[in-house]
Scaffold this motif. Structure first.
Motif, PDB file in Angstrom:
ATOM      1  N   GLN A  13     -10.846 -29.535 -46.426  1.00  0.00           N
ATOM      2  CA  GLN A  13     -12.109 -30.126 -46.031  1.00  0.00           C
ATOM      3  C   GLN A  13     -12.866 -29.108 -45.186  1.00  0.00           C
ATOM      4  OE1 GLN A  13     -13.259 -33.054 -47.123  1.00  0.00           O
ATOM      5  NE2 GLN A  13     -11.382 -33.336 -48.295  1.00  0.00           N
ATOM      6  N   ASN A  14     -13.151 -27.964 -45.778  1.00  0.00           N
ATOM      7  CA  ASN A  14     -13.779 -26.905 -45.005  1.00  0.00           C
ATOM      8  C   ASN A  14     -14.758 -26.120 -45.879  1.00  0.00           C
ATOM      9  OD1 ASN A  14     -14.385 -25.250 -42.906  1.00  0.00           O
ATOM     10  ND2 ASN A  14     -12.394 -24.248 -42.798  1.00  0.00           N
ATOM     11  N   PRO A  15     -15.869 -26.775 -46.297  1.00  0.00           N
ATOM     12  CA  PRO A  15     -16.838 -26.071 -47.134  1.00  0.00           C
ATOM     13  C   PRO A  15     -17.561 -25.000 -46.341  1.00  0.00           C
ATOM     14  CG  PRO A  15     -17.697 -28.185 -46.456  1.00  0.00           C
ATOM     15  CD  PRO A  15     -16.266 -28.148 -46.001  1.00  0.00           C
ATOM     16  N   LEU A  16     -18.285 -24.142 -47.052  1.00  0.00           N
ATOM     17  CA  LEU A  16     -18.985 -23.044 -46.414  1.00  0.00           C
ATOM     18  C   LEU A  16     -20.204 -23.542 -45.644  1.00  0.00           C
ATOM     19  CD1 LEU A  16     -19.076 -19.888 -46.260  1.00  0.00           C
ATOM     20  CD2 LEU A  16     -20.802 -20.024 -48.061  1.00  0.00           C
ATOM     21  N   VAL A  17     -20.324 -23.069 -44.420  1.00  0.00           N
ATOM     22  CA  VAL A  17     -21.520 -23.308 -43.605  1.00  0.00           C
ATOM     23  C   VAL A  17     -22.031 -21.954 -43.157  1.00  0.00           C
ATOM     24  CG1 VAL A  17     -22.429 -24.327 -41.492  1.00  0.00           C
ATOM     25  CG2 VAL A  17     -20.727 -25.571 -42.833  1.00  0.00           C
ATOM     26  N   ILE A  18     -23.311 -21.697 -43.380  1.00  0.00           N
ATOM     27  CA  ILE A  18     -23.893 -20.399 -43.037  1.00  0.00           C
ATOM     28  C   ILE A  18     -24.819 -20.564 -41.836  1.00  0.00           C
ATOM     29  CG2 ILE A  18     -25.188 -18.407 -43.861  1.00  0.00           C
ATOM     30  CD1 ILE A  18     -24.510 -19.211 -46.702  1.00  0.00           C
ATOM     31  N   GLY A  19     -24.350 -20.094 -40.686  1.00  0.00           N
ATOM     32  CA  GLY A  19     -25.176 -20.094 -39.496  1.00  0.00           C
ATOM     33  C   GLY A  19     -25.852 -18.743 -39.325  1.00  0.00           C
ATOM     34  N   GLY A  20     -26.519 -18.576 -38.208  1.00  0.00           N
ATOM     35  CA  GLY A  20     -27.139 -17.286 -37.959  1.00  0.00           C
ATOM     36  C   GLY A  20     -28.291 -17.370 -36.981  1.00  0.00           C
ATOM     37  N   HIS A  21     -28.810 -16.203 -36.600  1.00  0.00           N
ATOM     38  CA  HIS A  21     -29.963 -16.149 -35.713  1.00  0.00           C
ATOM     39  C   HIS A  21     -30.707 -14.836 -35.935  1.00  0.00           C
ATOM     40  CE1 HIS A  21     -26.849 -13.925 -33.427  1.00  0.00           C
ATOM     41  NE2 HIS A  21     -27.876 -13.218 -32.964  1.00  0.00           N
TER      42      HIS A  21
END
Length: 225
Positions: A13-21
């Protein structure tokens, strides 16, 4: 805002999440999770949302702990974006299993986007490299599929080991070897042997197939004469 890729690996239960700044005109992206089906689309959505004045994109891959061949599509989206926008793009800090995938694919494990891409008609040398890479990718897909099956099979295998330990007083390692040996002797997949053991332990549960019963008896006799 983050972009998420659907359909994580079975049992996870760990899909890709794309964070950033943004740091001035530099975008720092931080993917977290797994590079599997849908990751390229999530990345394309994230890139489309970057400010118009973005002059550089750096992607920190240290938060990605698993990837399959879809991860190569992720890289191609990054490379193509940099070409079209004429800006530098990096993808660094690879670790663990994703780093091994890059090795199998013949890519630079420090930054696979630095790997040269052919322009125009491919030379014989580049064609040979492409063939070798295709063979490596086939091996990679087989390895990933085996990993998927292992993840899906682990609960029932652990259950069968526990049943053997409780029934025959063997250790966890001995139970594992008994299951594996029974699988080999009966020419039956390990998961199927484990499912038969687990099902047979239930009240009024079905007996394992004869070939599996015989193989289990032989494996147990060798471990517990």
């Amino acid at each position: 805002m983050s972009s998420a890729a659907p359909l994580p690996l079975p049992g996870r239960q760990n899909p890709l999440v794309i964070g950033g700044h943004m740091d001035a005109d530099r975008a720092l992206l931080t993917p977290r999770g797994e590079l599997v089906h849908g990751c390229a689309e999530a990345l394309a959505e994230k890139l489309a949302g970057l400010p118009a004045g973005t002059a550089r994109i750096d992607v920190d891959m240290s938060g990605v702990h698993f990837m399959d061949s879809a991860g190569l599509e992720f890289l191609e989206v990054l490379r193509d974006h940099g070409r079209r926008r004429r800006l530098p793009v990096t993808a660094t800090r690879w670790n663990g299993q994703p780093r091994r995938i890059l090795e199998l694919a013949g890519l630079d494990t420090m930054d696979p986007l630095r790997s040269p891409a052919p322009h125009g008609a491919p030379s014989p040398a580049l064609t040979a490299v492409a063939r070798e890479r295709e063979e490596r990718l086939l091996l990679l897909q087989e390895e990933v599929e085996q990993l998927r099956q292992a993840i899906a099979s682990r609960p029932v295998i652990d259950q069968a080991r526990g049943i053997l330990m409780a029934t025959y007083g063997c250790t966890s390692d001995e139970a594992w070897h008994i299951l594996r040996e029974a699988s080999q002797l009966s020419n039956t997949k390990l998961r199927a042997v484990a499912e038969a053991v687990a099902a047979g332990s239930r009240p009024n549960g079905p007996r394992p197939p004869e070939a599996v019963r015989d193989a289990l008896s032989r494996a147990l006799a060798r471990r517990h004469p």
